[in-house]
Design a protein around this motif. Sequence first.
Motif, PDB file in Angstrom:
ATOM      1  N   GLU A  27      -2.164 -11.185  14.392  1.00  0.00           N
ATOM      2  CA  GLU A  27      -1.737 -12.389  13.682  1.00  0.00           C
ATOM      3  C   GLU A  27      -2.505 -13.614  14.153  1.00  0.00           C
ATOM      4  N   SER A  28      -2.415 -14.649  13.367  1.00  0.00           N
ATOM      5  CA  SER A  28      -3.026 -15.924  13.709  1.00  0.00           C
ATOM      6  C   SER A  28      -2.538 -16.395  15.086  1.00  0.00           C
ATOM      7  N   TYR A  38      -7.402 -22.033  28.086  1.00  0.00           N
ATOM      8  CA  TYR A  38      -7.790 -23.408  27.736  1.00  0.00           C
ATOM      9  C   TYR A  38      -6.896 -24.380  28.488  1.00  0.00           C
ATOM     10  N   GLY A  93      -5.640 -14.902  19.661  1.00  0.00           N
ATOM     11  CA  GLY A  93      -6.798 -14.975  20.554  1.00  0.00           C
ATOM     12  C   GLY A  93      -8.057 -14.303  20.051  1.00  0.00           C
ATOM     13  N   PRO A 105       1.665 -19.396  22.871  1.00  0.00           N
ATOM     14  CA  PRO A 105       0.870 -18.835  23.967  1.00  0.00           C
ATOM     15  C   PRO A 105       0.811 -19.747  25.197  1.00  0.00           C
ATOM     16  N   SER A 150     -11.057 -16.731  19.958  1.00  0.00           N
ATOM     17  CA  SER A 150     -11.404 -17.058  21.345  1.00  0.00           C
ATOM     18  C   SER A 150     -12.209 -15.931  21.980  1.00  0.00           C
ATOM     19  N   VAL A 181      -4.876 -27.662  28.472  1.00  0.00           N
ATOM     20  CA  VAL A 181      -4.266 -28.507  27.437  1.00  0.00           C
ATOM     21  C   VAL A 181      -3.334 -29.529  28.074  1.00  0.00           C
TER      22      VAL A 181
HETATM   23  N1  LIG Z   1     -10.191 -25.322  22.097  1.00  0.00           N
HETATM   24  C1  LIG Z   1      -8.919 -24.996  22.293  1.00  0.00           C
HETATM   25  N2  LIG Z   1      -8.130 -25.714  23.139  1.00  0.00           N
HETATM   26  C2  LIG Z   1      -6.838 -25.365  23.349  1.00  0.00           C
HETATM   27  N3  LIG Z   1      -6.230 -24.330  22.755  1.00  0.00           N
HETATM   28  C3  LIG Z   1      -6.947 -23.590  21.899  1.00  0.00           C
HETATM   29  C4  LIG Z   1      -8.320 -23.878  21.618  1.00  0.00           C
HETATM   30  N4  LIG Z   1      -8.778 -22.959  20.716  1.00  0.00           N
HETATM   31  C5  LIG Z   1      -7.742 -22.146  20.463  1.00  0.00           C
HETATM   32  N5  LIG Z   1      -6.638 -22.519  21.163  1.00  0.00           N
HETATM   33  C6  LIG Z   1      -5.339 -21.839  21.188  1.00  0.00           C
HETATM   34  O1  LIG Z   1      -5.568 -20.534  21.690  1.00  0.00           O
HETATM   35  C7  LIG Z   1      -4.732 -19.595  21.015  1.00  0.00           C
HETATM   36  C8  LIG Z   1      -5.614 -18.515  20.393  1.00  0.00           C
HETATM   37  O2  LIG Z   1      -6.366 -19.109  19.339  1.00  0.00           O
HETATM   38  P1  LIG Z   1      -7.456 -18.321  18.517  1.00  0.00           P
HETATM   39  O3  LIG Z   1      -8.384 -17.651  19.458  1.00  0.00           O
HETATM   40  O4  LIG Z   1      -8.051 -19.271  17.550  1.00  0.00           O
HETATM   41  O5  LIG Z   1      -6.574 -17.214  17.771  1.00  0.00           O
HETATM   42  P2  LIG Z   1      -6.836 -16.410  16.420  1.00  0.00           P
HETATM   43  O6  LIG Z   1      -8.303 -16.468  16.121  1.00  0.00           O
HETATM   44  O7  LIG Z   1      -6.331 -15.021  16.709  1.00  0.00           O
HETATM   45  O8  LIG Z   1      -6.014 -17.084  15.358  1.00  0.00           O
HETATM   46  C9  LIG Z   1      -3.939 -20.381  20.000  1.00  0.00           C
HETATM   47  O9  LIG Z   1      -2.697 -20.701  20.573  1.00  0.00           O
HETATM   48  C10 LIG Z   1      -4.750 -21.638  19.805  1.00  0.00           C
HETATM   49  O10 LIG Z   1      -3.936 -22.726  19.451  1.00  0.00           O
END
Ligand SMILES: Nc1ncnc2c1ncn2[C@@H]1O[C@H](COP(=O)(O)OP(=O)(O)O)[C@@H](O)[C@H]1O
Length: 330
Positions: free
Chosen positions: A57-58, A20, A61, A288, A64, A22
Amino acid sequence: MGGDGMSDSLIEMTNAQLHYKVGNSISAMMGLPSTVKAVDGVSLTLKRGESVGLLGESGCGKTSMGRVLVRLEQVTGGSARFDGKEIGQMKGAELQAFRSRSQMIFQNPFDAVNPRYSIRRTLEEPLSNAGIKRGEWHDRVIAALELVGLGDPEQFLERFPHQLSGGQLQRVVMARALILEPEFVVADEPVSMLDVSVRAGVLNVFRDVRDRLGLTAIYISHDLALVRYVCERTIVMYLGRIMEDGPTEDIVHAPLHPYTQALVAAVPTPHVDQSHAPLPIGAGAPDPRNPPSGCVFRDRCPLVQDRCASDIPQPRKIGTRLVACHFAGS
Ligand SMILES: Nc1ncnc2c1ncn2[C@@H]1O[C@H](COP(=O)(O)OP(=O)(O)O)[C@@H](O)[C@H]1O
Ligand SMILES: [Mg+2]
């Protein structure tokens, strides 16, 4: 409807990445990283009809990865294929068909539905989008509600989401995902927002429907006890990478990767409603945006050695498992 040559694998990821973007120009000037490597070099294959738990863990990814596989996101590197076709390159009729064939069940049912839509309209919308004839809608809505165990389905049709319990609404969300008869479903922590007392019921519905329909499924959870209850195979993720992949029971009884060992140690008993001990490896996963070089797990790893800072461990076969660690099993 099969793909080229109808191989026995439905999902194939090869060195898949989802980075992503950012930050902004100011954070860039400050030298802060401009990407989050949510998925970073993942390779895996799912056979048709196979069900896999995605554990970690949270922030590691999992969501995603699921979003890539239902094309809510597209890979920024590598490849993610469905039935032999690159998911990000589908268009037209093929994309429309894919939208029916592959579905996601979201974590929070109250976020997943439009609060102003009746249950009937919630379930009719995908039928309408897919071009199903209006005359079929009623019967298909009723059948979908029955499929997820909402008995006496007529009584739900004119109700609104806030008039349902969390467990009932998550069943509606499941019904909506299933109403187009998909082949592949990603269930993203489907019970984590629900009251403990209704979790088992929703999980049982998920398992039952999956088996009856022969779905290929990914079940996402941070909770090994839940993954164990639902899936015969488990993939353990950490900071965008796969750490271990193998039969769930082998992973529970003899975890090989030190990260998996920490996850297993934190699960006292295999009960769905059990509370958890903290991981024996200290605080949560690192940022990350700025993962460690080499092995991303090394700054929490009890086996760490110099080599881990420079060499990214590639998955290697140990018995029934694939394990991404230089030292596991030795
Ligand atoms: N749309 C986004 N833009 C930027 N960072 C993102 C976005 N969605 C998730 N992240 C980041 O990507 C990483 C993985 O997130 P995620 O896939 O939601 O993990 P999980 O489902 O295992 O908790 C995290 O650091 C999260 O903050
Ligand atoms: Mg998530």
